[in-house]
Motif scaffolding. Structure first.
Motif, PDB file in Angstrom:
ATOM      1  N   THR A 109      44.189  -1.630  68.609  1.00 43.19           N
ATOM      2  CA  THR A 109      43.712  -1.075  69.881  1.00 43.19           C
ATOM      3  C   THR A 109      44.697  -0.042  70.425  1.00 43.19           C
ATOM      4  O   THR A 109      44.297   1.023  70.923  1.00 43.19           O
ATOM      5  CB  THR A 109      43.497  -2.197  70.906  1.00 43.19           C
ATOM      6  OG1 THR A 109      42.523  -3.115  70.395  1.00 43.19           O
ATOM      7  CG2 THR A 109      43.009  -1.651  72.235  1.00 43.19           C
ATOM      8  N   ASP A 118      38.856  10.648  75.259  1.00 45.46           N
ATOM      9  CA  ASP A 118      37.640  10.417  76.046  1.00 45.46           C
ATOM     10  C   ASP A 118      36.592  11.462  75.657  1.00 45.46           C
ATOM     11  O   ASP A 118      36.904  12.643  75.473  1.00 45.46           O
ATOM     12  CB  ASP A 118      37.944  10.538  77.544  1.00 45.46           C
ATOM     13  CG  ASP A 118      38.679   9.324  78.090  1.00 45.46           C
ATOM     14  OD1 ASP A 118      38.804   8.326  77.369  1.00 45.46           O
ATOM     15  OD2 ASP A 118      39.137   9.391  79.247  1.00 45.46           O
ATOM     16  N   SER A 131      34.677  -3.682  68.450  1.00 46.44           N
ATOM     17  CA  SER A 131      35.205  -2.556  67.665  1.00 46.44           C
ATOM     18  C   SER A 131      36.699  -2.334  67.897  1.00 46.44           C
ATOM     19  O   SER A 131      37.297  -1.489  67.237  1.00 46.44           O
ATOM     20  CB  SER A 131      34.442  -1.272  68.006  1.00 46.44           C
ATOM     21  OG  SER A 131      33.087  -1.363  67.607  1.00 46.44           O
ATOM     22  N   TYR A 133      38.200  -0.947  70.348  1.00 47.23           N
ATOM     23  CA  TYR A 133      38.570   0.266  71.072  1.00 47.23           C
ATOM     24  C   TYR A 133      39.208  -0.127  72.412  1.00 47.23           C
ATOM     25  O   TYR A 133      38.915  -1.202  72.965  1.00 47.23           O
ATOM     26  CB  TYR A 133      37.342   1.141  71.326  1.00 47.23           C
ATOM     27  CG  TYR A 133      36.600   1.564  70.082  1.00 47.23           C
ATOM     28  CD1 TYR A 133      37.279   1.864  68.899  1.00 47.23           C
ATOM     29  CD2 TYR A 133      35.210   1.676  70.082  1.00 47.23           C
ATOM     30  CE1 TYR A 133      36.589   2.255  67.758  1.00 47.23           C
ATOM     31  CE2 TYR A 133      34.517   2.075  68.939  1.00 47.23           C
ATOM     32  CZ  TYR A 133      35.219   2.354  67.782  1.00 47.23           C
ATOM     33  OH  TYR A 133      34.530   2.741  66.654  1.00 47.23           O
ATOM     34  N   LYS A 135      39.803  -0.691  76.250  1.00 47.44           N
ATOM     35  CA  LYS A 135      38.838  -0.922  77.333  1.00 47.44           C
ATOM     36  C   LYS A 135      38.730   0.288  78.246  1.00 47.44           C
ATOM     37  O   LYS A 135      37.652   0.586  78.783  1.00 47.44           O
ATOM     38  CB  LYS A 135      39.243  -2.157  78.142  1.00 47.44           C
ATOM     39  CG  LYS A 135      39.099  -3.470  77.380  1.00 47.44           C
ATOM     40  CD  LYS A 135      39.482  -4.649  78.254  1.00 47.44           C
ATOM     41  CE  LYS A 135      39.313  -5.962  77.504  1.00 47.44           C
ATOM     42  NZ  LYS A 135      39.712  -7.138  78.335  1.00 47.44           N
ATOM     43  N   TRP A 137      39.097   3.390  77.394  1.00 49.61           N
ATOM     44  CA  TRP A 137      38.596   4.578  76.689  1.00 49.61           C
ATOM     45  C   TRP A 137      37.132   4.825  77.051  1.00 49.61           C
ATOM     46  O   TRP A 137      36.313   3.916  77.053  1.00 49.61           O
ATOM     47  CB  TRP A 137      38.754   4.388  75.188  1.00 49.61           C
ATOM     48  CG  TRP A 137      38.155   5.484  74.352  1.00 49.61           C
ATOM     49  CD1 TRP A 137      38.576   6.776  74.272  1.00 49.61           C
ATOM     50  CD2 TRP A 137      37.018   5.366  73.489  1.00 49.61           C
ATOM     51  NE1 TRP A 137      37.775   7.480  73.390  1.00 49.61           N
ATOM     52  CE2 TRP A 137      36.822   6.637  72.895  1.00 49.61           C
ATOM     53  CE3 TRP A 137      36.165   4.329  73.149  1.00 49.61           C
ATOM     54  CZ2 TRP A 137      35.796   6.889  71.985  1.00 49.61           C
ATOM     55  CZ3 TRP A 137      35.143   4.565  72.245  1.00 49.61           C
ATOM     56  CH2 TRP A 137      34.968   5.838  71.676  1.00 49.61           C
ATOM     57  N   LYS A 138      36.799   6.068  77.337  1.00 53.10           N
ATOM     58  CA  LYS A 138      35.434   6.446  77.700  1.00 53.10           C
ATOM     59  C   LYS A 138      34.864   7.324  76.591  1.00 53.10           C
ATOM     60  O   LYS A 138      35.047   8.550  76.581  1.00 53.10           O
ATOM     61  CB  LYS A 138      35.418   7.181  79.040  1.00 53.10           C
ATOM     62  CG  LYS A 138      35.889   6.326  80.218  1.00 53.10           C
ATOM     63  CD  LYS A 138      35.907   7.129  81.501  1.00 53.10           C
ATOM     64  CE  LYS A 138      36.301   6.260  82.690  1.00 53.10           C
ATOM     65  NZ  LYS A 138      37.667   5.708  82.534  1.00 53.10           N
ATOM     66  N   VAL A 142      28.731   6.407  71.015  1.00 53.62           N
ATOM     67  CA  VAL A 142      29.470   5.448  70.190  1.00 53.62           C
ATOM     68  C   VAL A 142      28.447   4.558  69.486  1.00 53.62           C
ATOM     69  O   VAL A 142      27.751   3.770  70.131  1.00 53.62           O
ATOM     70  CB  VAL A 142      30.438   4.602  71.039  1.00 53.62           C
ATOM     71  CG1 VAL A 142      31.250   3.666  70.148  1.00 53.62           C
ATOM     72  CG2 VAL A 142      31.367   5.505  71.843  1.00 53.62           C
ATOM     73  N   ASN A 155      28.259  -6.165  71.098  1.00 50.54           N
ATOM     74  CA  ASN A 155      29.342  -5.190  71.180  1.00 50.54           C
ATOM     75  C   ASN A 155      29.097  -4.263  72.364  1.00 50.54           C
ATOM     76  O   ASN A 155      28.268  -3.351  72.303  1.00 50.54           O
ATOM     77  CB  ASN A 155      29.429  -4.395  69.873  1.00 50.54           C
ATOM     78  CG  ASN A 155      30.678  -3.546  69.792  1.00 50.54           C
ATOM     79  OD1 ASN A 155      31.197  -3.074  70.804  1.00 50.54           O
ATOM     80  ND2 ASN A 155      31.159  -3.333  68.583  1.00 50.54           N
ATOM     81  N   LYS A 156      29.819  -4.478  73.440  1.00 53.52           N
ATOM     82  CA  LYS A 156      29.593  -3.753  74.698  1.00 53.52           C
ATOM     83  C   LYS A 156      30.136  -2.333  74.677  1.00 53.52           C
ATOM     84  O   LYS A 156      29.891  -1.563  75.618  1.00 53.52           O
ATOM     85  CB  LYS A 156      30.213  -4.527  75.871  1.00 53.52           C
ATOM     86  CG  LYS A 156      29.752  -5.973  75.969  1.00 53.52           C
ATOM     87  CD  LYS A 156      28.221  -6.088  75.938  1.00 53.52           C
ATOM     88  CE  LYS A 156      27.770  -7.549  76.027  1.00 53.52           C
ATOM     89  NZ  LYS A 156      26.294  -7.676  75.839  1.00 53.52           N
ATOM     90  N   GLN A 157      30.874  -1.970  73.644  1.00 44.70           N
ATOM     91  CA  GLN A 157      31.420  -0.615  73.582  1.00 44.70           C
ATOM     92  C   GLN A 157      30.501   0.356  72.849  1.00 44.70           C
ATOM     93  O   GLN A 157      30.786   1.546  72.792  1.00 44.70           O
ATOM     94  CB  GLN A 157      32.796  -0.639  72.916  1.00 44.70           C
ATOM     95  CG  GLN A 157      33.853  -1.341  73.768  1.00 44.70           C
ATOM     96  CD  GLN A 157      35.246  -1.191  73.180  1.00 44.70           C
ATOM     97  OE1 GLN A 157      35.478  -1.529  72.030  1.00 44.70           O
ATOM     98  NE2 GLN A 157      36.162  -0.670  73.969  1.00 44.70           N
ATOM     99  N   SER A 159      27.083   2.532  72.286  1.00 41.40           N
ATOM    100  CA  SER A 159      25.932   3.122  72.969  1.00 41.40           C
ATOM    101  C   SER A 159      24.633   2.690  72.300  1.00 41.40           C
ATOM    102  O   SER A 159      23.602   2.533  72.955  1.00 41.40           O
ATOM    103  CB  SER A 159      26.023   4.658  72.926  1.00 41.40           C
ATOM    104  OG  SER A 159      27.255   5.131  73.397  1.00 41.40           O
TER     105      SER A 159
END
Length: 278
Positions: A109, A118, A131, A133, A135, A137-138, A142, A155-157, A159
């Motif tokens: 991470t 970003d 993943s 990444y 937290k 990071w925007k 994705v 996986n909440k990161q 899209s």
């Protein structure tokens, strides 16, 4: 006791160099006359492996001026697996666990935080419920590409995500030059058609975009391809570096050892390469 070595592993031992393999495995391959012995000496001296004093230096020296064979050196047998049953069966049961320890996860991470911007559009292949990444990071678009629908949905990161068995269909369902980064976390050893996969990685990356392959020493041995199980950490780095090389579409690959607590927690090696700019 006589240790039998596969022809491909013997070649890898030669190409990487005697000292690196000896320190990593405790095994010293017999010197061979002629061109192989010359290759051992030239690679050892040209890569700086012979002067390395730490494992980090050894690891990071493997891809410094590597002597890859002129043509793809692997055979289909190198990518056979103990369990050749359909991967969908093996991955049907969700596994909401980390596949490396917490120290290695934190190191990965942190690496991403230092190497992803970003707004980057990122494809995570062999993706799962996390993943790793940062937290904060925007990301832009994705996308996860993996085997288990439930894991990917957690996986909440991401899209969005696509469920696909890349060993059955090694094609990405994305347009050319769609992503700034492609990531793959401790899973490259399960991809039994790596030449096709790395061609696809190059296709979907934008010029100058990077592929980041993270590796440790853990795996599901029945699903890892054979040559991975026959080789050590240094050889794994060489193998993955060669996948980039034989694609013909990347800048020379590099390796960084970001192992958080060498000898006390899971190792973590990053092999990455940028797609050639047009």
């Amino acid at each position: 006791m006589l240790l039998k070595i596969s022809p491909m592993r013997s070649q890898l031992l030669a190409l990487i160099g005697i000292r690196s393999c000896s320190l990593a495995t405790g095994f010293s391959p017999a010197r061979r006359p002629g061109s192989i012995h010359n290759a051992l000496r030239s690679v050892s001296s040209s890569t700086g492996l012979s002067a390395a004093s730490t494992m980090k230096e050894l690891v990071e020296g493997v891809l410094v001026n590597p002597k890859f064979p002129p043509e793809w050196p692997f055979s289909p047998a190198d990518f056979e697996r103990q369990d050749e049953s359909n991967d969908a069966i093996f991955y049907d049961q969700p596994r909401l666990v980390f596949h490396i320890d917490d120290f290695a996860v934190d190191a990965l991470t942190k690496y991403y935080a230092e190497n992803m911007k970003d707004g980057d559009d990122v494809l995570d292949i062999c993706s799962s419920w996390v993943s790793h990444y940062p937290k904060e990071w925007k990301g832009g678009n994705v996308v996860g590409l993996g085997m288990n629908d439930y894991e990917l949905s957690e996986n909440k990161q991401l899209s969005s995500y696509v469920v696909r068995d890349l060993n059955e269909e090694p094609k990405f369902p994305f347009e050319d030059e769609s992503f700034d980064k492609v990531t793959c976390v401790v899973s490259v050893d399960y991809l039994n058609q790596p030449k096709e996969i790395f061609d696809e990685i190059a296709r979907v990356l934008r010029p100058g975009g990077e592929c980041i392959i993270s590796m440790s020493n853990r795996c599901f041995p029945t699903k890892a391809f054979k040559i991975w199980l026959q080789t050590n950490d240094l050889e794994h780095i060489f193998i993955v570096g060669s996948f980039f090389h034989y694609s013909g579409k990347f800048e020379p690959a590099t390796c960084e050892d970001v192992s958080p607590n060498p000898g006390r927690s899971d190792p973590l090696f990053i092999v990455k390469a940028a797609k050639e700019s047009e």
